[in-house]
Design a protein around this motif. Structure first.
Motif, PDB file in Angstrom:
ATOM      1  N   THR A  91      33.016  45.076  38.625  1.00  0.00           N
ATOM      2  CA  THR A  91      33.245  44.140  39.725  1.00  0.00           C
ATOM      3  C   THR A  91      32.036  43.226  39.832  1.00  0.00           C
ATOM      4  O   THR A  91      30.898  43.667  39.696  1.00  0.00           O
ATOM      5  CB  THR A  91      33.451  44.884  41.056  1.00  0.00           C
ATOM      6  N   ALA A  92      32.301  41.945  40.047  1.00  0.00           N
ATOM      7  CA  ALA A  92      31.236  40.964  40.246  1.00  0.00           C
ATOM      8  C   ALA A  92      31.439  40.292  41.595  1.00  0.00           C
ATOM      9  O   ALA A  92      32.568  39.986  41.982  1.00  0.00           O
ATOM     10  CB  ALA A  92      31.248  39.924  39.137  1.00  0.00           C
ATOM     11  N   ARG A  93      30.352  40.089  42.299  1.00  0.00           N
ATOM     12  CA  ARG A  93      30.381  39.239  43.503  1.00  0.00           C
ATOM     13  C   ARG A  93      29.592  37.972  43.160  1.00  0.00           C
ATOM     14  O   ARG A  93      30.129  37.066  42.555  1.00  0.00           O
ATOM     15  CB  ARG A  93      29.801  39.969  44.710  1.00  0.00           C
ATOM     16  N   GLY A  94      28.346  37.925  43.525  1.00  0.00           N
ATOM     17  CA  GLY A  94      27.513  36.809  43.106  1.00  0.00           C
ATOM     18  C   GLY A  94      27.206  35.833  44.225  1.00  0.00           C
ATOM     19  O   GLY A  94      28.087  35.432  44.983  1.00  0.00           O
ATOM     20  N   ASN A 115      30.348  34.246  46.276  1.00  0.00           N
ATOM     21  CA  ASN A 115      31.617  34.516  45.595  1.00  0.00           C
ATOM     22  C   ASN A 115      32.361  35.682  46.238  1.00  0.00           C
ATOM     23  O   ASN A 115      31.738  36.608  46.765  1.00  0.00           O
ATOM     24  CB  ASN A 115      31.369  34.868  44.125  1.00  0.00           C
ATOM     25  N   PRO A 116      33.680  35.674  46.137  1.00  0.00           N
ATOM     26  CA  PRO A 116      34.448  36.864  46.513  1.00  0.00           C
ATOM     27  C   PRO A 116      34.335  37.910  45.407  1.00  0.00           C
ATOM     28  O   PRO A 116      33.960  37.572  44.267  1.00  0.00           O
ATOM     29  CB  PRO A 116      35.886  36.327  46.607  1.00  0.00           C
ATOM     30  N   PRO A 117      34.630  39.160  45.683  1.00  0.00           N
ATOM     31  CA  PRO A 117      34.629  40.161  44.608  1.00  0.00           C
ATOM     32  C   PRO A 117      35.703  39.825  43.579  1.00  0.00           C
ATOM     33  O   PRO A 117      36.815  39.435  43.929  1.00  0.00           O
ATOM     34  CB  PRO A 117      34.932  41.471  45.335  1.00  0.00           C
ATOM     35  N   GLN A 118      35.334  39.962  42.314  1.00  0.00           N
ATOM     36  CA  GLN A 118      36.242  39.631  41.225  1.00  0.00           C
ATOM     37  C   GLN A 118      36.275  40.752  40.196  1.00  0.00           C
ATOM     38  O   GLN A 118      35.234  41.350  39.892  1.00  0.00           O
ATOM     39  CB  GLN A 118      35.792  38.338  40.526  1.00  0.00           C
ATOM     40  N   MET A 139      39.656  39.766  44.176  1.00  0.00           N
ATOM     41  CA  MET A 139      40.172  40.954  44.860  1.00  0.00           C
ATOM     42  C   MET A 139      40.453  40.697  46.345  1.00  0.00           C
ATOM     43  O   MET A 139      41.329  41.337  46.923  1.00  0.00           O
ATOM     44  CB  MET A 139      39.174  42.104  44.726  1.00  0.00           C
ATOM     45  N   ASP A 140      39.679  39.817  46.949  1.00  0.00           N
ATOM     46  CA  ASP A 140      39.862  39.511  48.367  1.00  0.00           C
ATOM     47  C   ASP A 140      39.467  38.059  48.583  1.00  0.00           C
ATOM     48  O   ASP A 140      38.287  37.722  48.613  1.00  0.00           O
ATOM     49  CB  ASP A 140      39.011  40.436  49.243  1.00  0.00           C
ATOM     50  N   ARG A 141      40.459  37.175  48.736  1.00  0.00           N
ATOM     51  CA  ARG A 141      40.183  35.744  48.830  1.00  0.00           C
ATOM     52  C   ARG A 141      39.583  35.327  50.171  1.00  0.00           C
ATOM     53  O   ARG A 141      39.218  34.163  50.347  1.00  0.00           O
ATOM     54  CB  ARG A 141      41.451  34.925  48.540  1.00  0.00           C
ATOM     55  N   GLU A 142      39.476  36.261  51.116  1.00  0.00           N
ATOM     56  CA  GLU A 142      38.868  35.929  52.398  1.00  0.00           C
ATOM     57  C   GLU A 142      37.347  36.102  52.393  1.00  0.00           C
ATOM     58  O   GLU A 142      36.677  35.732  53.345  1.00  0.00           O
ATOM     59  CB  GLU A 142      39.478  36.786  53.511  1.00  0.00           C
ATOM     60  N   VAL A 143      36.807  36.657  51.314  1.00  0.00           N
ATOM     61  CA  VAL A 143      35.360  36.881  51.218  1.00  0.00           C
ATOM     62  C   VAL A 143      34.694  35.661  50.595  1.00  0.00           C
ATOM     63  O   VAL A 143      35.208  35.065  49.647  1.00  0.00           O
ATOM     64  CB  VAL A 143      35.059  38.135  50.366  1.00  0.00           C
ATOM     65  N   GLY A 144      33.524  35.293  51.105  1.00  0.00           N
ATOM     66  CA  GLY A 144      32.746  34.228  50.505  1.00  0.00           C
ATOM     67  C   GLY A 144      33.120  32.842  50.988  1.00  0.00           C
ATOM     68  O   GLY A 144      33.886  32.665  51.941  1.00  0.00           O
ATOM     69  N   ASN A 145      32.598  31.833  50.280  1.00  0.00           N
ATOM     70  CA  ASN A 145      32.841  30.435  50.673  1.00  0.00           C
ATOM     71  C   ASN A 145      33.379  29.595  49.524  1.00  0.00           C
ATOM     72  O   ASN A 145      33.122  28.398  49.430  1.00  0.00           O
ATOM     73  CB  ASN A 145      31.553  29.813  51.228  1.00  0.00           C
ATOM     74  N   THR A 146      34.120  30.233  48.617  1.00  0.00           N
ATOM     75  CA  THR A 146      34.676  29.517  47.464  1.00  0.00           C
ATOM     76  C   THR A 146      36.143  29.146  47.663  1.00  0.00           C
ATOM     77  O   THR A 146      36.812  28.753  46.705  1.00  0.00           O
ATOM     78  CB  THR A 146      34.560  30.363  46.186  1.00  0.00           C
ATOM     79  N   GLY A 147      36.635  29.295  48.863  1.00  0.00           N
ATOM     80  CA  GLY A 147      38.045  29.000  49.099  1.00  0.00           C
ATOM     81  C   GLY A 147      38.968  30.029  48.486  1.00  0.00           C
ATOM     82  O   GLY A 147      40.147  29.742  48.251  1.00  0.00           O
ATOM     83  N   GLY A 148      38.431  31.210  48.212  1.00  0.00           N
ATOM     84  CA  GLY A 148      39.249  32.254  47.586  1.00  0.00           C
ATOM     85  C   GLY A 148      39.362  32.113  46.086  1.00  0.00           C
ATOM     86  O   GLY A 148      40.081  32.886  45.442  1.00  0.00           O
TER      87      GLY A 148
END
Length: 228
Positions: A91-94, A115-118, A139-148
């Motif tokens: 799993t990557a966040r970033g 980034n969201p978790p990927q 995995m969760d498009r509500e995490v982060g600020n990349t628009g999912g």
């Protein structure tokens, strides 16, 4: 564990994970192309498959380290797939701050990206060379600020939402057809259930069987199918 223990793949899980980490640390093979097999494929949700040369040229051209000198990919949860013992999942966040030019052309914005978790995977052949790399599966498009969004499209959206205007590089929005489906499927299903319950309560199903209507309708349907 039993499946991995019984695997005939020549590279053991611990060694395979080390090879995976080496590939990631080499900027996905850009800094050490010998880690990548000639039949390599890159496959993301809306990008690829890309071959080895196309992928390495693209990744090298992005110049991520220049655009985000403090970028931390936050890789974790490395594990070997028991069903594909030549494949490592992680799993990557970033996160990082855009203080340099992206691809040597997009000006720095000084914005932080989160980034969201990927889900990420790296697949190897029996010689320990990378044959497939996947990333961007959010995995969760509500995490982060990349628009999912995952991958490079997510990074670009975070630093400049207007940079790429095609749908694949923008946050997901339901199509008109899907909006209509959502608006009508629920009420229609509920109406059908209510109608079926009423029919059962008043004995219409049993009545149809008693008078032979069920058989007649079945024969009609069978006849229609034969004509087709």
């Amino acid at each position: 564990e039993e499946m991995l223990a019984a695997s005939t793949f020549p590279i053991k899980p611990d060694e395979l994970i080390l090879k995976c980490k080496k590939f990631l640390a080499s900027n996905f093979g850009v800094e050490d192309p010998e880690l990548v097999a000639e039949d390599f494929r890159f496959v993301a949700p809306v990008v690829g498959p890309l071959d080895k040369k196309t992928f390495l040229d693209a990744i090298g051209g992005f110049q991520i380290k220049q655009a985000f000198p403090d970028f931390d990919p936050q890789y974790h949860d490395f594990r070997v797939d028991p069903f594909e013992p030549n494949r490592v999942w992680l799993t990557a966040r970033g996160r990082g701050t855009n203080t340099g030019k992206f691809a040597d052309t997009v000006p720095a914005t000084n914005k932080e990206i989160i980034n969201p978790p990927q889900a990420v995977s790296v697949t190897f052949n029996e010689y320990g060379l990378v044959t497939k790399y996947t990333i961007g599966y959010v995995m969760d498009r509500e995490v982060g600020n990349t628009g999912g969004l995952g991958g490079v499209y997510g990074i670009l959206y975070a630093i400049n939402p207007n940079l790429l205007q095609f749908p694949e590089a923008q946050p997901w929005t339901p199509s008109p057809q899907y909006q209509i489906f959502q608006a009508t499927a629920g009420p229609a299903a509920q109406l059908f259930k209510q109608g079926a319950k009423v029919a059962e309560d008043v004995g219409l199903f049993k009545l149809a069987e008693d008078i032979g209507l069920t058989k007649i309708l079945g024969d009609i349907m069978s006849g229609s199918e034969k004509k087709k």
